[in-house]
Design an enzyme around this catalytic site. Structure first.
Site, PDB file in Angstrom:
ATOM      1  N   HIS A   1       9.045  -3.617   3.568  1.00 37.56           N
ATOM      2  CA  HIS A   1       8.803  -3.799   2.127  1.00 37.56           C
ATOM      3  C   HIS A   1      10.102  -4.088   1.385  1.00 37.56           C
ATOM      4  O   HIS A   1      10.142  -4.928   0.491  1.00 37.56           O
ATOM      5  CB  HIS A   1       8.194  -2.527   1.530  1.00 37.56           C
TER       6      HIS A   1
ATOM      7  N   LEU B   1       6.690   3.113   1.589  1.00 33.02           N
ATOM      8  CA  LEU B   1       7.569   1.947   1.734  1.00 33.02           C
ATOM      9  C   LEU B   1       8.567   2.109   2.883  1.00 33.02           C
ATOM     10  O   LEU B   1       9.093   3.190   3.114  1.00 33.02           O
ATOM     11  CB  LEU B   1       8.312   1.704   0.419  1.00 33.02           C
ATOM     12  N   HIS B   2       8.799   1.003   3.564  1.00 31.93           N
ATOM     13  CA  HIS B   2       9.748   0.990   4.688  1.00 31.93           C
ATOM     14  C   HIS B   2      10.636  -0.258   4.589  1.00 31.93           C
ATOM     15  O   HIS B   2      10.520  -1.029   3.615  1.00 31.93           O
ATOM     16  CB  HIS B   2       9.000   1.047   6.015  1.00 31.93           C
TER      17      HIS B   2
ATOM     18  N   LYS C   1       4.653 -10.023   9.508  1.00 28.34           N
ATOM     19  CA  LYS C   1       4.118  -9.043  10.449  1.00 28.34           C
ATOM     20  C   LYS C   1       2.586  -9.042  10.388  1.00 28.34           C
ATOM     21  O   LYS C   1       1.923  -9.009  11.415  1.00 28.34           O
ATOM     22  CB  LYS C   1       4.682  -7.661  10.126  1.00 28.34           C
TER      23      LYS C   1
ATOM     24  N   MET D   1       0.846  -1.189   0.000  1.00 25.79           N
ATOM     25  CA  MET D   1       0.000   0.000   0.000  1.00 25.79           C
ATOM     26  C   MET D   1       0.889   1.250   0.000  1.00 25.79           C
ATOM     27  O   MET D   1       0.426   2.347   0.303  1.00 25.79           O
ATOM     28  CB  MET D   1      -0.945  -0.008   1.191  1.00 25.79           C
ATOM     29  N   GLY D   2       2.163   1.064  -0.364  1.00 24.55           N
ATOM     30  CA  GLY D   2       3.058   2.207  -0.471  1.00 24.55           C
ATOM     31  C   GLY D   2       3.556   2.707   0.876  1.00 24.55           C
ATOM     32  O   GLY D   2       3.450   2.022   1.883  1.00 24.55           O
TER      33      GLY D   2
ATOM     34  N   SER E   1       3.948   1.118   8.164  1.00 22.74           N
ATOM     35  CA  SER E   1       3.683   2.472   7.657  1.00 22.74           C
ATOM     36  C   SER E   1       2.934   3.277   8.706  1.00 22.74           C
ATOM     37  O   SER E   1       3.045   4.495   8.770  1.00 22.74           O
ATOM     38  CB  SER E   1       2.864   2.404   6.371  1.00 22.74           C
ATOM     39  N   ARG E   2       2.157   2.609   9.528  1.00 24.71           N
ATOM     40  CA  ARG E   2       1.338   3.316  10.519  1.00 24.71           C
ATOM     41  C   ARG E   2       2.159   3.835  11.715  1.00 24.71           C
ATOM     42  O   ARG E   2       1.640   4.626  12.497  1.00 24.71           O
ATOM     43  CB  ARG E   2       0.200   2.420  11.018  1.00 24.71           C
TER      44      ARG E   2
END
Lengths: 283, 283
Positions: free
Chosen positions: B37, B33-34, B149, B30-31, B186-187
């Protein structure tokens, strides 16, 4: 003709065929093959390089009080027919191969599945969509052939393929009929001689409605349906389950016939349910 | 790197790649990126000849009161990262490309989807399964990479693929963590400094439970969960949503730890939901 009962065998065969860049045509059936199936197979044979037929009486598309157990089966006869048609591969799995004990995944098309046939056969199209998608994933055909006789099924499968971006082209094929117009169906074998005679009333009703539209310029669904019903109600011991005029694109009821519509009906004679339909193309 | 916003463009590119018999690896995201990913992408790069990443914030997996609108997005930064990783193709469709106005088809895994995350996010996994299957049908990868995760998501996607005979191999990848153990997500960007400090309590609870099993030989789920809860309840303004020990194969709760289990938890800190899990392999 290669006959596979296991998914892994099919996958291996398909892998080879794909490497040869052959176009794969697929005709899914529940067996007890008739002229309708044969017309699908012949179309696939003409358009593709490699033709696969599946025979699988799919339990998940039958309701608890439906005819799954007594659905007609004759695999030896079917194999002869398929060999005669020079089909390349028959996929004939058993229930355990298709549905493991802890099977849990379902595919369904909202709204389209709860009307018409779906009203009388709750869960039917969920079973159809799920098994069709499984078969597509196993066979990975370029084209798959479906008969217009099961029009709602065809429209729902097309909708599923479109919504889920399934890389398969759905080819629709004309309904094959007996001389008097009865749509051929594996279930016609259930009919007694007397029932067989009565069974034609559904097709007669559809043709009457078509005639009223095309020649009498009557476009009001209510009037057309009333006229169709009259023909069916004339027959004793025939129960009309539904007779509806809907848009062919989304199966929604219309009040007035415009553009492309389809008239669908279902009757019950004794224990036998029969369906039929007629597509009306308005220029 | 090729960037496609349209399904037809992707299909054309994939057709070429398939003809060259290249193995296609796919990382759906969902983009925003970290490191998590990136670890998936690097694994795909190693194992496959052609790597596709999708960036699509899928609306159908968000509930009406969830963070779809404010979900972090930064496509320019993401593109830089992907180019840096030498990804071959980015698929970055908009919502209308993936869901036409009259979209009606859904895929769901019964039972697996209504527990744990599914209890707090009704409909979430139906959205996940539907979009993942769509992406698989568009990209037609040989292998697809998912992080542990989101363990329930991974297990449900594997179940869907198995049940529907989807010809894609699901590769599971270890959770990537910050130095203190927080699972990257991402959150995490939503967290204030204070919340960030509290957030580690979930991982601490999971590690405590692992320690009790491995070193103290405590196998009773009830006791283990109580001990885990204590650690989370010590933190003020942290709401524990669930903490459960289940079989990794079918997500069913177990009373006593045996064979392969997974401990899953979710907490809410302010408006931020965080999930984490730990797999316990018993020899």
């Amino acid at each position: 003709m290669r006959i596979c009962k296991k998914i892994n065998e099919v996958r291996e065969e398909i892998r080879k065929i794909k490497k040869e860049n052959k176009m794969i045509g697929f005709v899914p059936t529940m067996g007890y093959l008739h002229k309708g199936h044969i017309s699908l197979i012949r179309k696939a044979k003409i358009e593709c390089d490699y033709t696969v037929v599946s025979i699988f009486v799919n339990p998940t598309q039958f309701g608890p009080n439906e005819d799954f157990e007594r659905y007609p089966r004759d695999i030896e006869r079917d194999i002869k027919i398929l060999k005669n048609e020079k089909v390349d591969l028959l996929f004939n799995p058993d229930t355990q191969e298709m549905y493991k004990e802890d099977f849990k995944t379902w595919v369904y098309v909202d709204e389209y599945s709860d009307i018409l046939e779906g009203k009388f056969r709750p869960g039917h199209f969920k079973g159809v969509c799920t098994v069709v998608l499984k078969l597509f994933n196993i066979i990975q055909p370029d084209k798959a052939y479906f008969g217009l006789k099961d029009a709602q099924q065809l429209i729902i499968v097309k909708k599923m393929v479109d919504d889920l971006n399934v890389p398969v082209e759905i080819v629709e094929c004309e309904t094959v009929r007996e001389k008097d117009g009865l749509a051929v169906s594996s279930r016609n074998i259930y009919l007694s001689k007397e029932e067989r005679e009565k069974s034609i009333c559904l097709y007669k009703a559809l043709k009457k409605m078509e005639d009223l539209i095309k020649n009498k310029k009557i476009y009001e669904s209510k009037i057309l349906i009333e006229e169709g019903k009259k023909i069916i109600e004339k027959e004793k011991n025939v129960e009309l389950q539904y007779l509806e005029i809907v848009k062919i694109s989304n199966l929604k009821r219309i009040e007035k016939v415009e553009k492309d519509v389809i008239i669908l009906g279902a009757i019950k004679i004794g224990n036998v349910r029969l369906i039929d339909n007629i597509v009306i193309s308005m220029l």
